[in-house]
Write a protein that holds these residues in place. Structure first.
Motif, PDB file in Angstrom:
ATOM      1  N   GLY A  37       0.728  -1.225  -0.104  1.00 20.10           N
ATOM      2  CA  GLY A  37       0.106   0.132   0.159  1.00 20.10           C
ATOM      3  C   GLY A  37       0.849   1.145  -0.005  1.00 20.10           C
ATOM      4  O   GLY A  37       1.999   1.257   0.513  1.00 20.10           O
ATOM      5  N   HIS A  38       0.256   2.305  -0.254  1.00 18.20           N
ATOM      6  CA  HIS A  38       0.951   3.580  -0.470  1.00 18.20           C
ATOM      7  C   HIS A  38       0.188   4.762  -0.801  1.00 18.20           C
ATOM      8  O   HIS A  38      -0.172   5.341  -1.651  1.00 18.20           O
ATOM      9  CB  HIS A  38       1.982   3.426  -1.925  1.00 18.20           C
ATOM     10  N   ASP A  39      -0.863   5.063   0.182  1.00 20.12           N
ATOM     11  CA  ASP A  39      -1.867   5.850   0.111  1.00 20.12           C
ATOM     12  C   ASP A  39      -1.342   7.351   0.781  1.00 20.12           C
ATOM     13  O   ASP A  39      -0.920   7.312   1.990  1.00 20.12           O
ATOM     14  CB  ASP A  39      -3.186   5.589   0.894  1.00 20.12           C
ATOM     15  N   VAL A  40      -1.342   8.492  -0.074  1.00 17.50           N
ATOM     16  CA  VAL A  40      -0.607   9.550   0.511  1.00 17.50           C
ATOM     17  C   VAL A  40      -1.591  10.651   1.254  1.00 17.50           C
ATOM     18  O   VAL A  40      -2.877  10.915   0.684  1.00 17.50           O
ATOM     19  CB  VAL A  40      -0.029  10.325  -0.706  1.00 17.50           C
ATOM     20  N   PHE A  41      -1.359  11.240   2.247  1.00 19.30           N
ATOM     21  CA  PHE A  41      -2.156  11.791   3.070  1.00 19.30           C
ATOM     22  C   PHE A  41      -1.443  13.257   3.289  1.00 19.30           C
ATOM     23  O   PHE A  41      -0.366  13.138   4.102  1.00 19.30           O
ATOM     24  CB  PHE A  41      -2.873  11.510   4.309  1.00 19.30           C
ATOM     25  N   ALA A  42      -1.818  14.166   3.234  1.00 17.32           N
ATOM     26  CA  ALA A  42      -1.330  15.527   3.250  1.00 17.32           C
ATOM     27  C   ALA A  42      -2.052  16.753   4.262  1.00 17.32           C
ATOM     28  O   ALA A  42      -1.954  18.034   4.111  1.00 17.32           O
ATOM     29  CB  ALA A  42      -0.662  16.321   2.095  1.00 17.32           C
ATOM     30  N   THR A  43      -3.147  16.028   4.754  1.00 14.89           N
ATOM     31  CA  THR A  43      -4.285  17.021   5.735  1.00 14.89           C
ATOM     32  C   THR A  43      -3.852  16.407   7.018  1.00 14.89           C
ATOM     33  O   THR A  43      -3.772  15.729   7.446  1.00 14.89           O
ATOM     34  CB  THR A  43      -5.563  16.824   5.050  1.00 14.89           C
ATOM     35  N   ASP A  44      -4.279  17.530   7.979  1.00 16.55           N
ATOM     36  CA  ASP A  44      -4.220  17.288   9.345  1.00 16.55           C
ATOM     37  C   ASP A  44      -5.143  16.049   9.664  1.00 16.55           C
ATOM     38  O   ASP A  44      -4.687  15.238  10.355  1.00 16.55           O
ATOM     39  CB  ASP A  44      -4.453  18.341  10.153  1.00 16.55           C
ATOM     40  N   ASP A  45      -6.313  16.032   9.212  1.00 15.91           N
ATOM     41  CA  ASP A  45      -7.335  14.887   9.556  1.00 15.91           C
ATOM     42  C   ASP A  45      -6.527  13.627   9.072  1.00 15.91           C
ATOM     43  O   ASP A  45      -6.835  12.619   9.502  1.00 15.91           O
ATOM     44  CB  ASP A  45      -8.511  15.453   9.095  1.00 15.91           C
TER      45      ASP A  45
END
Length: 264
Positions: free
Chosen positions: A156-164
């Motif tokens: 897996g490689h899901d990118v998250f760039a928000t505080d939540d």
């Protein structure tokens, strides 16, 4: 892997020399801390870090008292190191609002076998398999044995760039993504998907904008006794030892006397 598998792989270790399994290492470190008189609060959900006394620079850390096993409550500390991986971003949002531009989270997923699952032969348990996904779809990527010789596999490689997005707890992937990563992956992953004893795990890598490097900061003013030790990206197991040694120097002596730490 099955002999007819079309997934290329490489051996991470070229000799069966063994490697440090995190579940074993963390238990050993916990024992060392306890024997040295260190109080550990595990599985804590840290709610906030605030100034307790601006004159001395003491800081107040509040944890969620409803979380079992933590037992820390709200306490004041002389100095605080935030090493909360990608979750450092929302925790320090009011202190370092630019941190969200410097640190993103990359979520990965894992399956760990237990009772009824296939086992790795003991003479092969010191090897890890790195599955080379040339399509860049980031399916099952790494396999190793647990201490009791069951299979543990990640992908897996899901990118998250928000505080939540980077704030825990982290949910496991949906059925469609699980099928893509594991069910359609190598045989060792497929064998675990439908077993009721399989443990599903989710993690979030902290990846800095500067690449797979440590991200160490010390703040100023009323936050002068607060240090951030995060980053590392995909090189966490290698870089954490060096970065934490430099952080400890900074924490204990207010200076970085080591030439290598200064250069870094």
């Amino acid at each position: 892997l099955e002999s007819d598998s079309n997934i290329a792989c490489s051996l991470v270790e070229h000799q069966i020399t063994g490697f440090a399994r995190s579940e074993v290492l963390f238990s050993i470190l916990s024992d060392l801390f306890h024997s040295s008189g260190v109080t550990l609060g595990l599985s804590c959900n840290v709610l906030s870090v605030e100034p307790a006394d601006e004159a001395s620079g003491r800081l107040r850390v509040a944890t969620d008292e409803s979380v079992p096993g933590c037992g820390m409550g709200t306490r004041d500390f002389d100095r605080v190191v935030v090493a909360a991986a990608a979750a450092s971003v929302p925790l320090l949002a009011n202190i370092d609002p630019m941190l969200r531009n410097h640190l993103v989270g990359v979520k990965g997923y894992g399956l760990s076998g237990a009772a009824g699952a296939p086992k790795v032969p003991a003479d092969q348990s010191g090897r890890g398999l790195h599955l080379m996904d040339m399509s860049r779809q980031f399916a099952a990527a790494y396999v190793r044995s647990t201490d009791d010789f069951h299979v543990k596999v990640w992908g897996g490689h899901d990118v998250f760039a928000t505080d939540d997005g980077v704030k825990p707890p982290y949910e496991f992937c949906d059925n469609m993504e699980e099928a893509r990563i594991f069910r359609e992956g190598p045989a060792c992953a497929r064998a675990l998907v439908d077993l009721p004893s399989t443990t599903r795990m989710t993690g979030m890598r902290p990846v800095p904008s500067i690449g797979n490097m440590p991200l160490i900061k010390r703040y100023i003013g009323k936050w002068r006794n607060l240090i951030l030790n995060s980053g590392y990206g995909y090189n966490g197991y290698d870089l954490a030892w060096f970065a934490s040694n430099c952080t400890t120097q900074w924490l204990m002596s207010d200076s970085l006397d080591d030439d290598v730490c200064r250069a870094a």
